[in-house]
Design an enzyme around this catalytic site. Structure first.
Site, short mmCIF file in Angstrom:
data_model
loop_
_atom_site.label_atom_id
_atom_site.label_comp_id
_atom_site.label_asym_id
_atom_site.label_seq_id
_atom_site.Cartn_x
_atom_site.Cartn_y
_atom_site.Cartn_z
N THR A 66 10.58 13.44 -56.75
CA THR A 66 9.91 12.81 -57.69
C THR A 66 9.18 11.67 -57.24
O THR A 66 9.92 10.84 -56.44
CB THR A 66 10.88 12.25 -58.76
OG1 THR A 66 11.70 13.48 -59.40
CG2 THR A 66 10.31 11.62 -59.95
N LYS A 113 6.51 14.38 -65.53
CA LYS A 113 7.93 14.06 -65.52
C LYS A 113 8.23 12.56 -65.84
O LYS A 113 8.92 12.17 -66.61
CB LYS A 113 8.19 14.23 -64.09
CG LYS A 113 9.43 13.66 -63.39
CD LYS A 113 10.58 14.19 -63.19
CE LYS A 113 11.91 13.55 -62.74
NZ LYS A 113 13.06 14.27 -62.58
N LYS A 161 14.52 4.44 -61.22
CA LYS A 161 13.47 4.91 -60.34
C LYS A 161 12.34 5.59 -61.12
O LYS A 161 11.17 5.01 -60.90
CB LYS A 161 13.87 5.95 -59.25
CG LYS A 161 12.90 6.44 -58.42
CD LYS A 161 13.28 7.67 -57.63
CE LYS A 161 12.04 8.36 -57.19
NZ LYS A 161 12.37 9.58 -56.26
P1 NAD Z 1 19.09 12.38 -51.57
O1 NAD Z 1 18.69 11.18 -50.97
O2 NAD Z 1 20.21 13.05 -51.64
O3 NAD Z 1 18.23 13.73 -50.37
C1 NAD Z 1 16.98 13.36 -49.80
C2 NAD Z 1 17.19 14.15 -48.32
O4 NAD Z 1 15.91 13.89 -47.85
C3 NAD Z 1 18.25 13.24 -47.50
O5 NAD Z 1 19.21 14.42 -47.04
C4 NAD Z 1 17.43 12.72 -46.39
O6 NAD Z 1 18.09 12.88 -44.97
C5 NAD Z 1 16.18 13.74 -46.20
N1 NAD Z 1 15.21 13.23 -45.82
C6 NAD Z 1 14.45 11.85 -45.49
N2 NAD Z 1 13.29 11.72 -44.95
C7 NAD Z 1 13.12 12.79 -44.32
C8 NAD Z 1 12.44 13.20 -43.49
N3 NAD Z 1 11.57 12.37 -42.72
N4 NAD Z 1 12.61 14.63 -42.72
C9 NAD Z 1 13.82 15.45 -43.26
N5 NAD Z 1 14.49 14.96 -44.29
C10 NAD Z 1 14.28 13.68 -44.91
O7 NAD Z 1 18.02 12.79 -53.07
P2 NAD Z 1 18.37 13.69 -54.02
O8 NAD Z 1 19.24 13.25 -55.04
O9 NAD Z 1 18.40 15.00 -53.33
O10 NAD Z 1 16.79 13.49 -54.64
C11 NAD Z 1 15.57 14.23 -54.19
C12 NAD Z 1 14.38 14.14 -54.81
O11 NAD Z 1 14.67 14.52 -56.26
C13 NAD Z 1 14.24 12.49 -55.34
O12 NAD Z 1 12.72 12.22 -55.47
C14 NAD Z 1 14.80 12.43 -56.71
O13 NAD Z 1 14.23 11.26 -57.33
C15 NAD Z 1 14.34 13.85 -57.43
N6 NAD Z 1 15.65 14.01 -58.24
C16 NAD Z 1 16.84 13.85 -58.16
C17 NAD Z 1 17.77 14.31 -59.24
C18 NAD Z 1 19.37 13.92 -59.21
O14 NAD Z 1 19.97 13.89 -60.14
N7 NAD Z 1 19.67 13.64 -57.79
C19 NAD Z 1 17.28 14.56 -60.36
C20 NAD Z 1 15.85 14.82 -60.50
C21 NAD Z 1 14.86 14.64 -59.50
#
Ligand code: NAD
Length: 302
Positions: free
Chosen positions: A99, A174, A249
């Site tokens: 997102t 979204k 966010k």
């Molecule tokens: P998170 O922080 O748990 O995971 C993100 C991952 O990306 C981490 O493991 C981090 O190490 C990795 N990362 C960051 N920079 C990187 C790079 N340069 N190279 C490789 N890996 C890298 O976040 P999440 O909860 O999994 O959310 C991910 C996305 O999904 C976000 O944009 C969030 O807004 C969206 N989202 C989350 C949810 C939720 O409930 N958690 C629901 C819908 C959407």
């Protein structure tokens, strides 16, 4: 039948980890990469091959899926000397499920097209539980051709895959949806707070309003008042669900987009301010429906 068989999956966090596991279950050969060694080790246990860099992960793959925190991470992982554009094979498909802000999504897609890659923005609705169950709702922005290719790739992770329009339209759908959700949750919570102050029994108010013109999803499927909707987080100590920090966010992204587009969204701005206050009072890790505790004054009593 899709000819896409090999996938690189970048970003194995709370969402990406279980999503990558579902791609393996869906029969794809998945090569995974994350900055976190722990996340990478877990992906290996789930049947992915682990790569040591973005370039190694994407090299020669039919498609790349990214699930990263924000626009700056997406720009960095796609662009740059060792990024996806520089390392992917010609004709590969890119699906960014993160997102992020609409402008970053459009900019990255434009660059992908300049390199002759197909790209969609495909953010999801549904939290970690839906990511694990493979029941996410994908909102996809991109050309008809890119959408048709992306459908079969996203399928193992999805309950629904809907085409929102051109590049950036998935992110737009979204954040508009979640802005509306934030507003209706606050409105619903306020109605329950007032109803109780006026001496109404919450269940009776629910029975009346859910069958009258106040009816909305935040009331009937995710009621912030404990009791009327057994499966709602209100009956589970406001454990997320969808964390208030994630709602904040999305509301920030909506306000940023509204400013850039010159749209007037005063209730969206107010919802952002209220969720920012809730977050500053310690509610960020609580489900977003827990904002009723702040509105009712319950938070300050703890
Ligand atoms: P998170 O922080 O748990 O995971 C993100 C991952 O990306 C981490 O493991 C981090 O190490 C990795 N990362 C960051 N920079 C990187 C790079 N340069 N190279 C490789 N890996 C890298 O976040 P999440 O909860 O999994 O959310 C991910 C996305 O999904 C976000 O944009 C969030 O807004 C969206 N989202 C989350 C949810 C939720 O409930 N958690 C629901 C819908 C959407």
């Amino acid at each position: 039948m899709s000819t896409i068989k090999t996938i690189a999956f970048i970003g194995l966090g709370n969402m990406g980890g279980p999503m990558a596991a579902n791609m393996v279950k869906g029969g794809f050969a998945v090569t995974a990469y994350d900055l976190s060694e722990t996340a990478l080790a877990q992906a290996k246990k789930n049947g992915c091959e682990a790569a040591q860099s973005v370039a190694e992960a994407v090299s020669g793959k039919d498609a790349v899926i990214t699930m990263l925190p924000a626009g700056k991470h997406v720009r960095a992982v796609y662009g740059g000397a060792d990024g996806i554009f520089a390392s992917a094979r010609a004709g590969a498909l890119f699906c960014d499920c993160s997102t992020i802000d609409v402008q970053s999504a459009r900019d990255v897609a434009t660059e992908a097209q300049a390199h002759s890659f197909d790209m969609v923005d495909s953010p999801v609705s549904g939290g970690v539980a839906a990511a694990s169950a493979g029941t996410l709702a994908f909102m996809v922005g991109g050309s008809d051709a890119a959408f048709n290719k992306a459908q079969s790739v996203l399928d193992p992770m999805a309950k629904t895959v809907l085409h929102a329009g051109g590049n950036g339209a998935g992110q737009a759908a979204k954040i508009c949806n979640n802005m509306l959700l934030g507003i209706t949750m606050i409105g619903t919570a306020e109605a329950f707070v007032l109803a109780k102050k006026l001496g109404l029994d919450p269940q009776r108010f629910f029975d009346i309003s859910s069958n009258a013109s106040g009816q909305n999803w935040s009331m009937t499927s995710y009621c912030p008042e404990p009791g009327p909707v057994p499966a709602s987080p209100a009956n589970n100590g406001y454990k997320p669900g969808f964390a208030a920090a994630m709602m904040l966010k999305d509301l920030r992204l909506a306000q940023e987009a509204a400013q850039n587009a010159g749209a007037s969204t005063p209730l969206g701005a107010e919802a952002q301010a209220l969720y920012a206050l809730f977050d500053s009072l310690g509610g960020g890790d609580t489900d977003f429906s827990g904002i009723i505790q702040m509105l009712s004054g319950e938070m300050n009593k703890a």
